[in-house]
Design a protein around this motif. Sequence first.
Motif, mmCIF file in Angstrom:
data_model
loop_
_atom_site.group_PDB
_atom_site.id
_atom_site.type_symbol
_atom_site.label_atom_id
_atom_site.label_comp_id
_atom_site.label_asym_id
_atom_site.label_seq_id
_atom_site.Cartn_x
_atom_site.Cartn_y
_atom_site.Cartn_z
ATOM 1 N N SER A 354 0.997 -1.158 -0.169
ATOM 2 C CA SER A 354 0.015 -0.091 -0.043
ATOM 3 C C SER A 354 0.841 1.228 -0.065
ATOM 4 O O SER A 354 2.010 1.159 0.540
ATOM 5 C CB SER A 354 -0.872 -0.011 1.258
ATOM 6 N N SER A 363 -5.079 0.628 2.639
ATOM 7 C CA SER A 363 -5.921 -0.234 2.423
ATOM 8 C C SER A 363 -5.530 -1.665 2.190
ATOM 9 O O SER A 363 -6.513 -2.660 2.049
ATOM 10 C CB SER A 363 -6.387 0.220 0.820
ATOM 11 N N ALA A 368 -13.307 -2.032 1.453
ATOM 12 C CA ALA A 368 -13.570 -0.874 1.200
ATOM 13 C C ALA A 368 -14.872 -0.661 2.288
ATOM 14 O O ALA A 368 -15.706 -1.331 1.954
ATOM 15 C CB ALA A 368 -13.999 -0.458 -0.132
ATOM 16 N N GLU A 372 -15.932 4.820 1.650
ATOM 17 C CA GLU A 372 -15.155 4.733 0.314
ATOM 18 C C GLU A 372 -15.711 4.276 -0.896
ATOM 19 O O GLU A 372 -15.754 5.089 -1.908
ATOM 20 C CB GLU A 372 -13.953 3.549 0.825
ATOM 21 N N GLY A 391 -8.095 -4.832 -0.706
ATOM 22 C CA GLY A 391 -6.521 -4.319 -0.903
ATOM 23 C C GLY A 391 -5.867 -5.121 -1.935
ATOM 24 O O GLY A 391 -6.183 -6.112 -2.376
ATOM 25 N N ARG A 546 -7.620 6.102 1.851
ATOM 26 C CA ARG A 546 -7.537 4.602 1.472
ATOM 27 C C ARG A 546 -8.368 4.303 -0.042
ATOM 28 O O ARG A 546 -7.722 3.758 -0.697
ATOM 29 C CB ARG A 546 -8.583 3.915 2.372
ATOM 30 N N ALA A 547 -9.221 5.266 -0.320
ATOM 31 C CA ALA A 547 -9.880 5.235 -1.529
ATOM 32 C C ALA A 547 -8.675 5.524 -2.628
ATOM 33 O O ALA A 547 -8.772 4.815 -3.858
ATOM 34 C CB ALA A 547 -11.181 6.066 -1.640
ATOM 35 N N ASP A 549 -5.673 5.063 -2.254
ATOM 36 C CA ASP A 549 -4.686 4.125 -2.213
ATOM 37 C C ASP A 549 -5.101 3.011 -3.479
ATOM 38 O O ASP A 549 -4.438 2.539 -4.148
ATOM 39 C CB ASP A 549 -4.573 3.708 -0.896
ATOM 40 N N ARG A 550 -6.480 2.685 -3.292
ATOM 41 C CA ARG A 550 -6.744 1.656 -3.956
ATOM 42 C C ARG A 550 -7.012 1.869 -5.566
ATOM 43 O O ARG A 550 -6.562 1.283 -6.204
ATOM 44 C CB ARG A 550 -8.502 1.352 -3.468
#
Length: 596
Positions: A354, A363, A368, A372, A391, A546-547, A549-550
Amino acid sequence: MYRCLAAGLFCIAASLFLPDAAFAGHAIAMHGGPLYPADFRHFDYVNPEAPKGGSIVFGATGSFDSLNPFIVRGTSAIGLREHVFESLLARGYDEPFTLYGLLAESVDMPDDRSSITFTLNPKARFSDGEPVTVDDVIFSLETLRDKGRPNYKTYYSKVSKVQKLGPRTFRFVFDADGDREIPLIMGLMPIIPKHVYSARDFGSAGFETPIGSGPYVVEKIEPGSNITYRRDPNYWGVELPVNVGQNNIDRLTYEYFRDANASFEAFKTGIYHARPEDDPGRWTTGYDFPALRDGRVRKEVFESGMPSGMYALVFNTRRPALADRRVRDALIQLFNFAWVNRNLYYDAYVRTQSFFDGSELGSHGLAASKKERELLAPFPGAVTPEIMAHGWQAPKGDPSGQDRENRVRAVSMLKQAGYEIRNGRMADVKTGRPLAFEILVATPSEERLALTYSRMVKRIGVEATVRNVDPSQYQERRNNYQYDTIFNSWFSSLSPGNEQSFYWGSEAARMPGTRNYMGVTEPAVDAMIAAMLEARTREDFIAAVRAMDRVLLSGAYIIPLFHQPEQWLALWQKVRTPEKTSLYGYRSGTWWIEEK
């Protein structure tokens, strides 16, 4: 404003999930409220009883030709910003992004963050005895904005006007772009004395003695070789809570060495006293020398709550051969980390999965959240179902080097992208053009890793040529995106902000000199960055990061490589450290000296 009245993890968690409100008092936080109350006496990661005195030498590599750390021209000496120049507020390192009073004794900020108001501490003085004034603050803003590094111009240009509200009180009013981080960035603006720097050519590198308000002054220099800072006995802020237990050592010297090997040999003989280590081979086998065996040197490992950051092999998607995500996905499958870690790095590294690995922002291993999914809903397909569910998961690899399953998977992916093996080479079915790319490197360690990966991809007929160029050519090609692939590291903090647009924003992809080396032009990334900057609660902020990152991991723009699981540090025994480590790891400003 919320004030946490008890220390510990509960307080950190409680403050992070409170909604923003108007701040007024001793501190401001990016989200929620500060950990430490108005009457706190010191940070928890210091020793308030640490003795003052002694000296320490730090090692550095390279050279320096300037004592001005605020301009592009020249290479400034290490330590100037940290030891000599102060800002209005000081960062607390037990929290993601909270600032406490330093030159400013109080701070006020409305809920919409359209402005921020500071009141200077009446005791604040520069090292020449002159008081720190509102005029110094305004001069600093204008000088750094107009003559300083480009990042100063980017940030400080968002101040639309400065209002003088009293002899020690002033307000920065911001433009209407809604940047909620900028008030805190202004709190970290270094303050320089107008009566000194208005008489100097600020844009020129050189060795004029720097004057600031910090705890140290420059005592002596040997240009390019070393610089020594002396603790100012008349330092105005020694009793401030943010300084108690810090700045304990009387003299700090930075000694410069030609390269890492020369530096290590110098450390072994005691020429300098503290060595952060990032070479797993050296850390594992290289510290068997007399001073360590007889106890004069010790090795310490520190835990950190910081994200790992991202060290990666970067695909330049501006290149036709690497524009297809299926091709990049296949190349990711071919990197056998298990073999690399065992044979090159003594199994000392951890695979990075990540951009914010090892922290609440990452993530990896997480489905999610509802927030997210709401953020990503306007961008169907921007995140793969697998990464949405748990993830990014790195290919497992095989320490024996066989890794047959991943090679089969890579060949299948390339077939879907229109490639097949012809006469032992992976080639485009329509054009017959071989799949080939260049790995641009500038250091021996990069070259070794690149050559290893080149042999891995060659096993399915892909040609990866390794080209080692001199540092100046490397920098020129990197700035103008003239490469197929390069190695790069991105630092990650617990409070990512404006810099993310510089790293991954679509606009940055079209500008030379940014850190969007992959050429990402993904609307979903731009939207997640905007959501991150607009977030008013820690919960919303984490969801946006996190979103993002995804989305980045779904784009297969890089091969995520590896990171150290802890901070490695070797110290001569006279250097002592506090029992508690900050959220950010060790802090050299909290150390002290105990001579036998």
